[in-house]
Design a protein around this motif. Structure first.
Motif, mmCIF file in Angstrom:
data_model
loop_
_atom_site.group_PDB
_atom_site.id
_atom_site.type_symbol
_atom_site.label_atom_id
_atom_site.label_comp_id
_atom_site.label_asym_id
_atom_site.label_seq_id
_atom_site.Cartn_x
_atom_site.Cartn_y
_atom_site.Cartn_z
ATOM 1 N N PHE A 86 5.392 -4.282 0.822
ATOM 2 C CA PHE A 86 5.062 -5.241 1.869
ATOM 3 C C PHE A 86 6.064 -6.385 1.906
ATOM 4 N N THR A 87 6.270 -6.909 3.111
ATOM 5 C CA THR A 87 6.928 -8.201 3.288
ATOM 6 C C THR A 87 5.858 -9.182 3.737
ATOM 7 N N VAL A 88 5.793 -10.331 3.081
ATOM 8 C CA VAL A 88 4.769 -11.333 3.374
ATOM 9 C C VAL A 88 5.451 -12.637 3.744
ATOM 10 N N THR A 89 5.037 -13.199 4.864
ATOM 11 C CA THR A 89 5.572 -14.471 5.339
ATOM 12 C C THR A 89 4.417 -15.371 5.739
ATOM 13 N N ASP A 90 4.387 -16.567 5.185
ATOM 14 C CA ASP A 90 3.326 -17.540 5.495
ATOM 15 C C ASP A 90 1.940 -16.948 5.286
ATOM 16 N N GLY A 91 1.795 -16.172 4.205
ATOM 17 C CA GLY A 91 0.491 -15.637 3.838
ATOM 18 C C GLY A 91 0.053 -14.397 4.586
ATOM 19 N N ARG A 92 0.874 -13.912 5.511
ATOM 20 C CA ARG A 92 0.507 -12.718 6.278
ATOM 21 C C ARG A 92 1.548 -11.622 6.109
ATOM 22 N N ILE A 93 1.095 -10.389 6.232
ATOM 23 C CA ILE A 93 1.976 -9.237 6.091
ATOM 24 C C ILE A 93 2.755 -9.050 7.387
ATOM 25 N N THR A 94 4.066 -9.092 7.287
ATOM 26 C CA THR A 94 4.910 -8.925 8.467
ATOM 27 C C THR A 94 5.505 -7.518 8.564
ATOM 28 N N GLU A 95 5.633 -6.840 7.426
ATOM 29 C CA GLU A 95 6.136 -5.466 7.426
ATOM 30 C C GLU A 95 5.491 -4.697 6.287
ATOM 31 N N ALA A 96 5.279 -3.402 6.521
ATOM 32 C CA ALA A 96 4.788 -2.509 5.473
ATOM 33 C C ALA A 96 5.645 -1.254 5.486
ATOM 34 N N TYR A 97 6.011 -0.785 4.304
ATOM 35 C CA TYR A 97 6.857 0.399 4.142
ATOM 36 C C TYR A 97 6.078 1.421 3.320
ATOM 37 N N THR A 98 5.654 2.493 3.974
ATOM 38 C CA THR A 98 4.807 3.498 3.338
ATOM 39 C C THR A 98 5.604 4.763 3.089
ATOM 40 N N VAL A 99 5.737 5.143 1.822
ATOM 41 C CA VAL A 99 6.460 6.354 1.445
ATOM 42 C C VAL A 99 5.451 7.368 0.949
ATOM 43 N N VAL A 100 5.332 8.502 1.663
ATOM 44 C CA VAL A 100 4.429 9.583 1.259
ATOM 45 C C VAL A 100 5.167 10.905 1.086
ATOM 46 N N ASN A 101 6.469 10.922 1.359
ATOM 47 C CA ASN A 101 7.268 12.119 1.142
ATOM 48 C C ASN A 101 7.241 12.453 -0.352
ATOM 49 N N PRO A 102 6.666 13.587 -0.752
ATOM 50 C CA PRO A 102 6.541 13.878 -2.194
ATOM 51 C C PRO A 102 7.879 13.988 -2.904
ATOM 52 N N GLU A 103 8.933 14.355 -2.189
ATOM 53 C CA GLU A 103 10.249 14.431 -2.817
ATOM 54 C C GLU A 103 10.753 13.052 -3.236
ATOM 55 N N LYS A 104 10.286 11.999 -2.543
ATOM 56 C CA LYS A 104 10.700 10.636 -2.882
ATOM 57 C C LYS A 104 9.765 9.975 -3.891
ATOM 58 N N LEU A 105 8.715 10.692 -4.283
ATOM 59 C CA LEU A 105 7.768 10.171 -5.263
ATOM 60 C C LEU A 105 7.821 10.941 -6.579
ATOM 61 N N ALA A 106 8.592 12.015 -6.599
ATOM 62 C CA ALA A 106 8.628 12.885 -7.772
ATOM 63 C C ALA A 106 9.072 12.122 -9.015
ATOM 64 N N HIS A 107 10.014 11.191 -8.874
ATOM 65 C CA HIS A 107 10.508 10.452 -10.034
ATOM 66 C C HIS A 107 9.414 9.599 -10.658
ATOM 67 N N LEU A 108 8.418 9.176 -9.858
ATOM 68 C CA LEU A 108 7.328 8.379 -10.403
ATOM 69 C C LEU A 108 6.420 9.219 -11.273
ATOM 70 N N ASN A 109 6.174 10.459 -10.861
ATOM 71 C CA ASN A 109 5.339 11.356 -11.662
ATOM 72 C C ASN A 109 6.039 11.740 -12.954
ATOM 73 N N VAL A 110 7.366 11.935 -12.880
ATOM 74 C CA VAL A 110 8.133 12.254 -14.083
ATOM 75 C C VAL A 110 8.113 11.080 -15.036
ATOM 76 N N ALA A 111 8.305 9.859 -14.494
ATOM 77 C CA ALA A 111 8.363 8.678 -15.334
ATOM 78 C C ALA A 111 7.027 8.386 -15.990
ATOM 79 N N ALA A 112 5.929 8.749 -15.289
ATOM 80 C CA ALA A 112 4.597 8.441 -15.818
ATOM 81 C C ALA A 112 4.090 9.510 -16.771
ATOM 82 N N SER A 113 4.769 10.658 -16.824
ATOM 83 C CA SER A 113 4.285 11.768 -17.646
ATOM 84 C C SER A 113 4.648 11.577 -19.107
#
Length: 312
Positions: free
Chosen positions: A285-312
């Motif tokens: 998230f990007t937050v400005t003056d207490g409110r969310i101005t942008e949100a970046y949602t990543v659900v592509n599993p290929e871009k999340l694979a490193h998180l599962n490896v790191a947590a294993s």
């Protein structure tokens, strides 16, 4: 899991008899991985660069290398520079929005001054996304100088430019980044408060509370890569974003799913799991003056694979 979110899966080959811990590549590995990730926005590509840099380091006449760190920075920068050209073509053909692979840390403790000096300041998802608009040379000059405080003489050597040309590249990149950014003005506590309010409202399906935490001109970005259903284009405006979020919550916040908070590229964000230990998505998230101005949602599993490896 590594305490450093930006180098969780950027590995050089394991240290062995011919690569002692005092080897300059091993000594600088985390720093080099941070440079590569910030230049490429991809842990997968950064790891490929480090593997190639290590092979080149093994074959070089080290007696002729006066400053191993500067030499290795030049090698990594040139490899990333070459990759950025082909990456741009791949990303233009990408389904929907291309977002960087998120760097996630579950550690709230700030980095020590030594770690900040070694690894550079955190680079938000918003900034990485804006840097996609820079030319490869502009991006390299900006990251090396503005993030890692590398001198223009060294940058010039990495890019085969003059120091004045490298300075101009960084200056031009800085202007383009400033023009394209909606940088956060929130301190960490205010940023976290907004994210927690967003998460609570999402869990309840409470449109009014969502509208209260979203900026009227909020932009919602999604990256499913054509693998997982996600919007192909950004969604603009608090009303549309709040209804989108409520629909996503109704679909995904079902028994067996869970979500929590983490630092995403150094800032409070949300991570959720379709089953224990498996990351299903990350939101920065990007937050400005207490409110969310942008949100970046990543659900592509290929871009999340490193998180599962790191947590294993």
């Amino acid at each position: 899991m590594s305490d450093d979110p930006s180098t969780a899966t950027v590995h050089a080959p394991a240290t062995g008899p011919d690569q002692p811990l005092s080897d300059p590549f091993e000594v600088n590995r985390r720093y080099l991985g941070s440079v590569a990730y910030r230049l490429l926005g991809s842990f997968t590509d950064a790891e490929d660069v480090l593997q190639e840099a290590w092979l080149r380091w093994r074959s070089v006449d080290r007696s002729a290398v006066a400053d191993p760190r500067a030499f290795l920075t030049t090698v990594v920068t040139r490899l990333c520079y070459d990759q950025l050209g082909s990456a741009r073509a791949r990303r233009e053909a990408y389904f929907g929005e291309w977002l960087p692979e998120p760097a996630v840390s579950y550690q709230d403790a700030p980095a020590s001054p030594a770690e900040v000096a070694e690894l550079g300041e955190s680079v938000s998802m918003a900034l990485l996304a804006v840097m996609e608009q820079l030319t490869p040379a502009e991006r390299a000059a900006f990251v090396l100088h503005d993030v890692f405080a590398v001198g223009f003489d060294e940058i010039a050597a990495s890019l085969d430019r003059t120091p004045d040309a490298a300075r101009q590249l960084a200056s031009r990149a800085r202007r383009r980044v400033k023009a394209g950014s909606r940088r956060s003005t929130a301190d960490p506590a205010e940023h976290r408060q907004a994210v927690e309010a967003f998460a609570a409202a999402t869990a309840r399906g409470d449109i009014e509370s969502l509208l209260a935490v979203l900026d009227p001109d909020v932009v919602w970005h999604s990256d499913g890569g054509g693998i997982v259903t996600a919007g192909a284009r950004p969604v603009f405006g608090a009303d549309k974003v709040s209804r989108l979020v409520r629909g996503l919550a109704a679909k995904f916040l079902t028994p067996g799913w869970s979500f929590g908070f983490a630092l995403v590229n150094g800032e409070p964000g949300v991570i959720w799991y379709p089953q224990p230990g498996l990351v299903g998505g990350v939101i920065a998230f990007t937050v400005t003056d207490g409110r969310i101005t942008e949100a970046y949602t990543v659900v592509n599993p290929e871009k999340l694979a490193h998180l599962n490896v790191a947590a294993s």
